[in-house]
Design an enzyme around this catalytic site. Structure first.
Site, mmCIF file in Angstrom:
data_model
loop_
_atom_site.group_PDB
_atom_site.id
_atom_site.type_symbol
_atom_site.label_atom_id
_atom_site.label_comp_id
_atom_site.label_asym_id
_atom_site.label_seq_id
_atom_site.Cartn_x
_atom_site.Cartn_y
_atom_site.Cartn_z
ATOM 1 N N ASP A 65 -9.930 1.723 -0.908
ATOM 2 C CA ASP A 65 -9.294 0.501 -0.425
ATOM 3 C C ASP A 65 -10.326 -0.350 0.307
ATOM 4 O O ASP A 65 -10.953 0.113 1.268
ATOM 5 C CB ASP A 65 -8.135 0.835 0.514
ATOM 6 N N ASP A 116 5.397 -1.413 -5.631
ATOM 7 C CA ASP A 116 5.393 -0.894 -4.265
ATOM 8 C C ASP A 116 6.811 -1.003 -3.736
ATOM 9 O O ASP A 116 7.432 -2.066 -3.837
ATOM 10 C CB ASP A 116 4.446 -1.705 -3.385
#
EC number: 5.3.1.16
Length: 246
Positions: free
Chosen positions: A12, A134
């Site tokens: 990330d 998500d």
């Protein structure tokens, strides 16, 4: 569909660094490395067969922010499948990333706002498109998880079953970065109802989670792990060997 899921390390990217967030909160980050390329090399050395990159700044800003870092990682590992999400909102961005050597591009927020864009991307870049779903309590979240919609994750997945999407990356926001275990039930349910292979994400903590997911290799093609491998509660190589049946 894949019978043996692959362990996919997450890298990330925030402000040029390799970080992990808790439940998607940008202010609640832990920096694990100032050198994302070196971090990618570490996971490849430990046996990674695929990498998961996320442009966190891009996800929040709506435009790619870490193009150079992403290009550097792709250049360093030209034969390794790499998937990327965050800030993908137009065809030009997809084309640039695929040209740079990425294998899969993850469309998240844009998939919710404009499903036709996904279909167009699948036609233009067949075999390279993944939809990122998500969810919080089963409801889809967008814009870097800042906005929870009234759309069910399973309903969204069904929309893309027949347009050429390669797979779905399903992330349980409530568990992401929290080391509380993967949500097996919702992940498997999404795969079965949505009709597409799913890559599980969010909450993977240790070998117990890998053991829980292994029986569903017919519908789960990958398992993304972040904090667990960074903090050492899960050994990447050991986990992959277990999934391989060795």
């Amino acid at each position: 569909m894949c019978a043996v899921p692959v362990i996919i390390p997450a890298i990330d990217l925030k402000d040029g660094k390799c970080v992990r967030l808790k439940q998607g909160r940008m202010e609640d980050d832990t920096v694990f490395s100032d050198d994302p390329v070196a971090m990618a090399a570490r996971w490849v050395k430990e046996g990674a067969r695929r990498l998961h990159l996320v442009d966190l700044n891009g996800a929040f800003d709506g435009i790619p922010v870490h193009k150079q870092v992403v290009h550097d990682i792709a250049k360093a590992f030209p034969k390794l499948p790499i998937q990327l999400g965050g800030g993908v909102r137009n065809m030009q961005t997809i084309e640039q990333y695929i040209t740079a050597g990425l294998t899969y591009i993850i469309i998240g927020t844009k998939a919710v706002e404009d499903p036709d864009f996904v279909a167009e991307a699948c036609r233009e870049f067949a075999g390279h498109i993944i939809v990122g779903i998500d969810a919080k309590d089963g409801m889809v979240a967008t814009h870097g998880w800042a906005n929870v919609t009234d759309t069910k994750a399973t309903e969204l997945a069904k929309r893309f079953a027949d347009v050429g999407v390669s797979s779905i990356v399903y992330t349980d926001i409530a568990r992401d970065g929290m080391m509380q275990g993967v949500n097996v039930e919702q992940t498997v349910n999404l795969a079965r109802e949505g009709g597409l292979p799913v890559i599980a994400s969010g909450g993977v903590t240790d070998m117990k989670d890998i053991e829980l997911l292994k029986p569903y290799g017919n519908c789960i093609e990958g398992i993304i792990t972040g904090r667990a491998i960074y903090e050492g509660t899960l050994d990447l190589g050991e986990a992959q060997l277990y999934l391989d049946g060795k």
